[in-house]
Write a protein that holds these residues in place. Structure first.
Motif, PDB file in Angstrom:
ATOM      1  N   GLU A   1       0.832  -1.216   0.000  1.00 51.77           N
ATOM      2  CA  GLU A   1       0.000   0.000   0.000  1.00 51.77           C
ATOM      3  C   GLU A   1       0.863   1.260   0.000  1.00 51.77           C
ATOM      4  OE1 GLU A   1      -3.457   0.916   2.632  1.00 51.77           O
ATOM      5  OE2 GLU A   1      -3.645  -1.281   2.671  1.00 51.77           O
ATOM      6  N   ILE A   2       1.882   1.226   0.830  1.00 54.16           N
ATOM      7  CA  ILE A   2       2.775   2.399   0.882  1.00 54.16           C
ATOM      8  C   ILE A   2       3.596   2.473  -0.401  1.00 54.16           C
ATOM      9  CG2 ILE A   2       4.651   3.531   2.149  1.00 54.16           C
ATOM     10  CD1 ILE A   2       3.705   2.057   4.652  1.00 54.16           C
ATOM     11  N   GLN A   3       4.092   1.318  -0.828  1.00 55.58           N
ATOM     12  CA  GLN A   3       4.925   1.307  -2.042  1.00 55.58           C
ATOM     13  C   GLN A   3       4.172   1.932  -3.213  1.00 55.58           C
ATOM     14  OE1 GLN A   3       5.614  -2.997  -1.895  1.00 55.58           O
ATOM     15  NE2 GLN A   3       7.821  -2.643  -1.812  1.00 55.58           N
ATOM     16  N   GLN A   4       2.959   1.431  -3.423  1.00 58.25           N
ATOM     17  CA  GLN A   4       2.208   1.876  -4.604  1.00 58.25           C
ATOM     18  C   GLN A   4       1.896   3.371  -4.563  1.00 58.25           C
ATOM     19  OE1 GLN A   4      -1.652   0.155  -5.289  1.00 58.25           O
ATOM     20  NE2 GLN A   4      -1.725   0.955  -7.386  1.00 58.25           N
ATOM     21  N   LYS A   5       1.523   3.841  -3.366  1.00 60.23           N
ATOM     22  CA  LYS A   5       1.129   5.252  -3.243  1.00 60.23           C
ATOM     23  C   LYS A   5       2.260   6.225  -3.534  1.00 60.23           C
ATOM     24  CE  LYS A   5      -3.001   5.588  -0.682  1.00 60.23           C
ATOM     25  NZ  LYS A   5      -3.338   4.418   0.172  1.00 60.23           N
ATOM     26  N   ASN A   6       3.494   5.738  -3.448  1.00 53.78           N
ATOM     27  CA  ASN A   6       4.625   6.658  -3.557  1.00 53.78           C
ATOM     28  C   ASN A   6       5.478   6.443  -4.805  1.00 53.78           C
ATOM     29  OD1 ASN A   6       4.641   8.313  -0.909  1.00 53.78           O
ATOM     30  ND2 ASN A   6       4.133   6.221  -0.282  1.00 53.78           N
ATOM     31  N   LEU A   7       4.975   5.661  -5.748  1.00 53.94           N
ATOM     32  CA  LEU A   7       5.773   5.404  -6.950  1.00 53.94           C
ATOM     33  C   LEU A   7       6.053   6.693  -7.726  1.00 53.94           C
ATOM     34  CD1 LEU A   7       4.032   2.139  -8.262  1.00 53.94           C
ATOM     35  CD2 LEU A   7       6.304   2.326  -7.209  1.00 53.94           C
ATOM     36  N   LEU A   8       7.240   6.751  -8.300  1.00 51.76           N
ATOM     37  CA  LEU A   8       7.668   7.914  -9.094  1.00 51.76           C
ATOM     38  C   LEU A   8       6.776   8.103 -10.312  1.00 51.76           C
ATOM     39  CD1 LEU A   8      11.472   7.405  -9.694  1.00 51.76           C
ATOM     40  CD2 LEU A   8      10.492   9.574  -9.029  1.00 51.76           C
ATOM     41  N   LYS A   9       6.494   9.356 -10.591  1.00 51.01           N
ATOM     42  CA  LYS A   9       5.767   9.687 -11.824  1.00 51.01           C
ATOM     43  C   LYS A   9       6.692  10.481 -12.739  1.00 51.01           C
ATOM     44  CE  LYS A   9       1.262  10.158  -9.572  1.00 51.01           C
ATOM     45  NZ  LYS A   9       1.834  10.089  -8.190  1.00 51.01           N
ATOM     46  N   THR A  10       6.383  10.448 -14.005  1.00 45.14           N
ATOM     47  CA  THR A  10       7.135  11.280 -14.942  1.00 45.14           C
ATOM     48  C   THR A  10       7.021  12.737 -14.492  1.00 45.14           C
ATOM     49  OG1 THR A  10       6.906   9.750 -16.767  1.00 45.14           O
ATOM     50  CG2 THR A  10       7.264  12.058 -17.363  1.00 45.14           C
ATOM     51  N   GLY A  11       8.162  13.411 -14.442  1.00 38.99           N
ATOM     52  CA  GLY A  11       8.163  14.807 -13.994  1.00 38.99           C
ATOM     53  C   GLY A  11       8.613  14.953 -12.547  1.00 38.99           C
ATOM     54  N   ASP A  12       8.582  13.874 -11.791  1.00 40.61           N
ATOM     55  CA  ASP A  12       9.073  13.942 -10.404  1.00 40.61           C
ATOM     56  C   ASP A  12      10.592  14.120 -10.402  1.00 40.61           C
ATOM     57  OD1 ASP A  12       6.590  13.617  -9.250  1.00 40.61           O
ATOM     58  OD2 ASP A  12       6.803  11.452  -8.927  1.00 40.61           O
ATOM     59  N   GLU A  13      11.071  14.720  -9.316  1.00 43.80           N
ATOM     60  CA  GLU A  13      12.510  14.988  -9.223  1.00 43.80           C
ATOM     61  C   GLU A  13      13.190  13.962  -8.322  1.00 43.80           C
ATOM     62  OE1 GLU A  13      13.351  19.048  -8.071  1.00 43.80           O
ATOM     63  OE2 GLU A  13      15.500  18.643  -7.868  1.00 43.80           O
ATOM     64  N   PHE A  14      14.294  13.430  -8.802  1.00 45.17           N
ATOM     65  CA  PHE A  14      15.127  12.583  -7.946  1.00 45.17           C
ATOM     66  C   PHE A  14      15.901  13.480  -6.980  1.00 45.17           C
ATOM     67  CE2 PHE A  14      14.713   9.747 -11.673  1.00 45.17           C
ATOM     68  CZ  PHE A  14      14.485   8.522 -11.059  1.00 45.17           C
ATOM     69  N   PRO A  15      16.372  12.926  -5.858  1.00 43.91           N
ATOM     70  CA  PRO A  15      17.118  13.763  -4.907  1.00 43.91           C
ATOM     71  C   PRO A  15      18.348  14.412  -5.527  1.00 43.91           C
ATOM     72  CG  PRO A  15      16.546  11.669  -3.893  1.00 43.91           C
ATOM     73  CD  PRO A  15      16.135  11.577  -5.344  1.00 43.91           C
ATOM     74  N   TYR A  16      18.796  13.916  -6.678  1.00 44.80           N
ATOM     75  CA  TYR A  16      19.982  14.490  -7.328  1.00 44.80           C
ATOM     76  C   TYR A  16      19.617  15.396  -8.486  1.00 44.80           C
ATOM     77  CZ  TYR A  16      19.037  10.089  -9.781  1.00 44.80           C
ATOM     78  OH  TYR A  16      18.432   9.029 -10.425  1.00 44.80           O
ATOM     79  N   GLY A  17      18.352  15.795  -8.551  1.00 50.79           N
ATOM     80  CA  GLY A  17      17.985  16.833  -9.505  1.00 50.79           C
ATOM     81  C   GLY A  17      17.472  16.366 -10.850  1.00 50.79           C
ATOM     82  N   GLN A  18      17.752  15.119 -11.225  1.00 46.88           N
ATOM     83  CA  GLN A  18      17.250  14.649 -12.524  1.00 46.88           C
ATOM     84  C   GLN A  18      15.730  14.493 -12.461  1.00 46.88           C
ATOM     85  OE1 GLN A  18      19.642  11.693 -14.430  1.00 46.88           O
ATOM     86  NE2 GLN A  18      18.100  11.145 -15.954  1.00 46.88           N
ATOM     87  N   ILE A  19      15.071  14.806 -13.585  1.00 49.34           N
ATOM     88  CA  ILE A  19      13.615  14.668 -13.649  1.00 49.34           C
ATOM     89  C   ILE A  19      13.283  13.302 -14.246  1.00 49.34           C
ATOM     90  CG2 ILE A  19      11.481  15.682 -14.593  1.00 49.34           C
ATOM     91  CD1 ILE A  19      12.980  17.422 -12.471  1.00 49.34           C
ATOM     92  N   ALA A  20      12.385  12.606 -13.587  1.00 51.46           N
ATOM     93  CA  ALA A  20      12.102  11.217 -13.986  1.00 51.46           C
ATOM     94  C   ALA A  20      11.240  11.131 -15.236  1.00 51.46           C
ATOM     95  CB  ALA A  20      11.406  10.493 -12.837  1.00 51.46           C
ATOM     96  N   GLU A  21      11.602  10.163 -16.083  1.00 53.89           N
ATOM     97  CA  GLU A  21      10.734   9.668 -17.171  1.00 53.89           C
ATOM     98  C   GLU A  21      10.315   8.309 -16.660  1.00 53.89           C
ATOM     99  OE1 GLU A  21       9.863  10.125 -20.393  1.00 53.89           O
ATOM    100  OE2 GLU A  21      11.055  11.823 -21.109  1.00 53.89           O
ATOM    101  N   SER A  22       9.222   8.255 -15.933  1.00 51.91           N
ATOM    102  CA  SER A  22       8.973   7.068 -15.120  1.00 51.91           C
ATOM    103  C   SER A  22       8.079   6.030 -15.777  1.00 51.91           C
ATOM    104  CB  SER A  22       8.352   7.489 -13.789  1.00 51.91           C
ATOM    105  OG  SER A  22       8.122   6.353 -12.997  1.00 51.91           O
ATOM    106  N   GLU A  23       8.446   4.777 -15.588  1.00 54.65           N
ATOM    107  CA  GLU A  23       7.578   3.662 -15.960  1.00 54.65           C
ATOM    108  C   GLU A  23       7.139   2.909 -14.704  1.00 54.65           C
ATOM    109  OE1 GLU A  23       6.796   3.496 -19.018  1.00 54.65           O
ATOM    110  OE2 GLU A  23       8.467   4.438 -20.095  1.00 54.65           O
ATOM    111  N   ALA A  24       7.359   3.517 -13.536  1.00 61.27           N
ATOM    112  CA  ALA A  24       7.109   2.800 -12.283  1.00 61.27           C
ATOM    113  C   ALA A  24       5.648   2.404 -12.145  1.00 61.27           C
ATOM    114  CB  ALA A  24       7.546   3.652 -11.097  1.00 61.27           C
ATOM    115  N   ASN A  25       4.753   3.348 -12.428  1.00 57.82           N
ATOM    116  CA  ASN A  25       3.328   3.025 -12.294  1.00 57.82           C
ATOM    117  C   ASN A  25       2.868   2.019 -13.342  1.00 57.82           C
ATOM    118  OD1 ASN A  25       1.869   4.611 -10.079  1.00 57.82           O
ATOM    119  ND2 ASN A  25       3.294   6.099 -10.950  1.00 57.82           N
ATOM    120  N   GLU A  26       3.412   2.158 -14.563  1.00 56.99           N
ATOM    121  CA  GLU A  26       3.063   1.218 -15.636  1.00 56.99           C
ATOM    122  C   GLU A  26       3.462  -0.204 -15.232  1.00 56.99           C
ATOM    123  OE1 GLU A  26       4.225   4.174 -15.954  1.00 56.99           O
ATOM    124  OE2 GLU A  26       2.976   5.165 -17.456  1.00 56.99           O
TER     125      GLU A  26
END
Ligand code: MTE
Ligand code: HPA
Ligand code: MOS
Length: 749
Positions: free
Chosen positions: A364-389
């Motif tokens: 439940e916690i894992q799913q709610k917090n998955l990275l989305k495209t546009g989210d920022e990693f702690p090192y500044g890169q913006i994610a192109e995410s497939e996590a939810n897919e």
């Protein structure tokens, strides 16, 4: 397409280091290594050994013509101990003899007197004593300090992950031989021919151009030969330099296990804060990396831990600090995942702790917090995410709720067997984290009979990179695979190369090969167009035939190759590729270090026998982000191997050093790796095919390391199974979860 090595592999015809025919006069080396983990050498007596039968010469640090220094990132590692020893297994002397047996027999006659110094094996103790390899580093996003007050729930804890022996089937080894004018050729079982060349040049005080390093293939590397193949190669080169004869050294398994570094053990602290909707608002982690006695690749491994500290989740406020701690263990080194898995384990533990305390499934916690495209990693890169897919496809295919229900049903109807399940999402950054390393060259020749030769620095170690390189040329030239040969990695053909590592070999060397092939093809098309009196745009080459606007001609690929040569146009090209768009500023700890990320989700189910503590993994079901796989069989093989290796790290492979820093699990009788019986009964990997353009070769995403991290789920599945039997068990977040630990936790109060 099959792995091009399968034919010679199954016939036993593939050439590994130990299969290279011996030159006349070859001598054999063996190392005398330190019996203690820390001390001052008071005396070293090699006189008895020198008198032993067949012994030619014994070398110590005094025989080094250049620098006694093999440290790659930091110059802190001697080839042969000078005044002090820093770990059990540290090379002290090198015996060269007429046979393998004679060399090893002589090693036993060497005597040493050492004044013992205090031994540190624990990274936290090392940090307390100020024994750091490099200053600590911190990655920050948002502001954790000011977020805790907004958190509904806060949990803190501590985790331990142990090291891991690489256990490549082919042990470390090298074979060096003198060439004319003082040059030396080194055959080395290395992932990094240039590292070997550079280090040999430094130790021998020779220019790099006099050292040829050649690598046909490895019987596995897994990171263990990224830096640590160098030692043996340079030893052979040193001996060969002095005795002017070929010198070979293939380590025995126990020598290898004792003397080489492994995956870094980590001890870590975490603090996680969530709001009432289970969104992670803040995450703090402190990593104590057990670097061993020298830097080796530890600073880079530590960096990758920080890059992966939030795994595949978006956390708006993060503070992650890492310490690389110097201990008296063999220098730990690269291992599939390169510090990433160690970072990911900690946030998974934090989420598991939150879930356990809140009496909800971690998913439940894992799913709610998955990275989305546009989210920022702690090192500044913006994610192109497939996590939810990946997650939702996993749910769609395997029905997470049903699996959870099946586990619960099984557990309520079985007293002495319990099942546990865990989900493991992954996110892994592809590129060397040191931007400059993301470069490669490929030298392609088309011969006048139309056959093709490819040379790059990519080292085949079972991962199938040569198959992929061959596919690149076959596709671009449209010629049969039989016409193409991939040559050994050789520093005289391809210079200044990065090691085959970071899962990036197929991308970097494949893209360089594609560039070289395109250039040659363009020239050949021009020749064809001139010959057929048409324009190049109308020319196409398909299956070794030249076509004009879709119409077959009489001009074959083979004839065209000869024709091109007769016109004095080059059929060769050396191409250079650099991954575009990547950068990182260490002064800010921000940038865009990765060409792209690889995502995936796995569900892992285990059944434990609650009377014995033993267990079997029922299944690993994953949805893995391949982009568009250019070789499904090779990529599936990487997934299966990675998953099993990850499960081994998390559940059964247990390195034990005693207080004196001696490795107790120094053989396969005491160090347990997964065998065919401990492999999950079912492994299904469903490819998430993404159409999006990425920087991978032909959009086929790197696959070498990421699947290992699905294995982390095995630890949490086991934990859940134990909890199903003993709900009051307080289980430390301490991996591996061996059968012994399972049993203890089943019956702990
Ligand atoms: N697969 C096999 N069979 N043997 C290996 O040694 N090494 C792994 C992975 N898969 C390895 C393997 C590691 S640590 C890395 S970094 C990648 O392969 C390197 O190869 P690639 O860049 O071609 O993926
Ligand atoms: N990954 C793997 N190997 C490496 C890296 C990395 O980021 N940097 C240097 N060697
Ligand atoms: Mo792999 S650990 O990058 O050799």
């Amino acid at each position: 397409m099959k792995n091009i090595d399968s034919y010679t592999h199954v016939r036993g015809e593939s050439v590994y280091l130990d299969d290279i025919p011996l030159q006349a006069g070859t001598l054999f080396a063996a190392v005398y290594d330190s019996p203690v983990a820390h001390g001052k050498i008071k005396s070293l007596d090699t006189s008895e050994a020198e008198k032993a039968e067949g012994v030619v010469r014994i070398f110590t640090s005094k025989d080094i013509p250049g620098e006694n220094q093999i440290g790659g990132i930091i110059p802190d590692e001697e080839l042969l101990a000078g005044t002090h020893v820093h770990f059990c297994g540290m090379p002290v002397a090198l015996v060269v003899a007429e046979s393998d047996d004679a060399a090893r027999a002589a090693v036993k006659r060497i005597k040493i007197e050492i004044e013992n110094l205090p031994v540190i094996t624990n990274p936290r103790e090392a940090k307390e004593k100020g024994e750091l390899i490099i200053p600590p580093r911190t990655f920050r996003l948002g502001d954790t300090d000011n977020t805790w007050k907004n958190c509904e729930y806060i949990f803190e804890g501590r985790t331990e992950t142990n090291g891991q022996e690489h256990l490549y089937i082919e042990t470390q080894g090298a074979y060096a031989m003198p060439q004319e004018n003082g040059a030396i050729r080194i055959y080395s079982s290395t992932q990094g021919p240039t590292v070997v060349q550079r280090t040999a040049a430094r130790v021998l005080n020779m220019p790099m151009n006099k050292i040829e390093v050649d690598t046909t293939r490895l019987g596995g590397g897994f990171g263990g030969k990224e830096d640590q193949a160098t030692t043996w190669a340079v030893m052979c080169a040193l001996a060969s330099y002095h005795v002017k004869k070929p010198v070979k050294y293939c380590l025995h398994r126990m020598e290898d296990m004792r003397m080489t570094g492994k995956r870094h053990p980590y001890s870590s602290d975490f603090k996680i804060g969530l709001n009432k909707d289970l969104k992670i608002l803040a995450y703090e982690a402190t990593f104590y990396q057990n670097a061993g006695a020298a830097a080796d690749l530890s600073p880079a491994v530590m960096e990758r831990t920080l890059f992966h500290c939030t795994n595949s989740y978006f956390v708006p406020n993060v503070t992650a600090t890492a310490y690389s701690c110097r201990t008296n263990l063999p220098p730990n080194t690269a291992f599939r995942g390169f510090g990433g898995p160690q970072g990911m384990f900690v946030i998974e533990a934090a989420i598991a702790k939150a879930a356990e305390q809140l009496h909800i499934p971690a998913s439940e916690i894992q799913q709610k917090n998955l990275l989305k495209t546009g989210d920022e990693f702690p090192y500044g890169q913006i994610a192109e995410s497939e996590a939810n897919e990946c997650w939702s496809k996993t749910d769609e295919l395997y029905n997470i709720e049903q699996l959870e229900k099946d586990v619960a049903d099984f557990n309520s109807s079985n007293k002495f067997y319990k099942k546990g399940m865990a989900l493991m999402p992954i996110c892994f950054g592809i590129s060397f984290t040191k931007t400059f390393m993301n470069q490669a060259r490929s030298l392609v020749h088309v011969y006048t009979d139309g056959s093709v030769g490819i040379s790059t620095a990519a080292v085949e170690m079972g991962q199938g990179v040569n198959t992929k390189l061959l596919q690149v040329a076959a596709k671009i030239f449209s010629v049969a695979q039989e016409k193409i040969k991939v040559n050994s990695a050789n520093t005289w053909r391809i210079a200044n190369t990065s090691p085959t590592a970071a899962s990036a070999a197929a991308d970097l060397n494949g893209k360089a090969t594609a560039l070289a092939c395109e250039t040659i093809l363009q020239r050949m098309k021009q020749v064809a167009a001139d010959e057929l009196k048409t324009s190049t745009e109308t020319i196409e080459i398909k299956d070794e035939i030249v076509f004009i606007t879709g119409k077959k001609t009489d001009l074959s690929w083979k004839k065209l190759a000869m024709l091109t040569h007769m016109k004095r146009i080059s059929l060769s090209e050396l191409a250079h590729y650099t991954a575009p768009g990547i950068h990182f500023d260490t002064s800010k700890e921000k940038g865009h270090p990765f060409a792209y990320h690889v995502y995936g989700t796995a569900v892992i189910t285990v059944t434990i026998d609650c009377l014995r503590g033993i267990y079997e993994f029922d299944s690993v079901k994953a949805v893995h982000d391949f982009g568009q796989s250019m070789n499904t069989m090779v990529d599936m093989g990487q997934c299966e191997g990675g998953i099993v290796q990850g499960i081994g790290w998390m559940t059964m492979e247990e390195l034990l050093y005693n207080k004196e820093g001696k490795l107790m699990t120094n053989a396969l009788s005491t160090y347990k790796v997964p065998d065919i019986y401990s492999v999950p009964k079912e492994i299904i990997v469903h490819p998430l095919k993404t159409e999006k353009e990425n920087l991978a070769i032909f959009n086929s995403k790197a696959v070498g390391e990421p699947p290992l991290m699905y294995g982390i789920g095995a630890y949490f599945a086991l934990r859940n199974a134990v909890k199903a039997f003993n709900s009051s068990a307080v289980i430390p977040y301490d991996a591996p979860m061996t059968p012994e630990k399972v049993l203890m936790n089943l019956f702990s109060q």
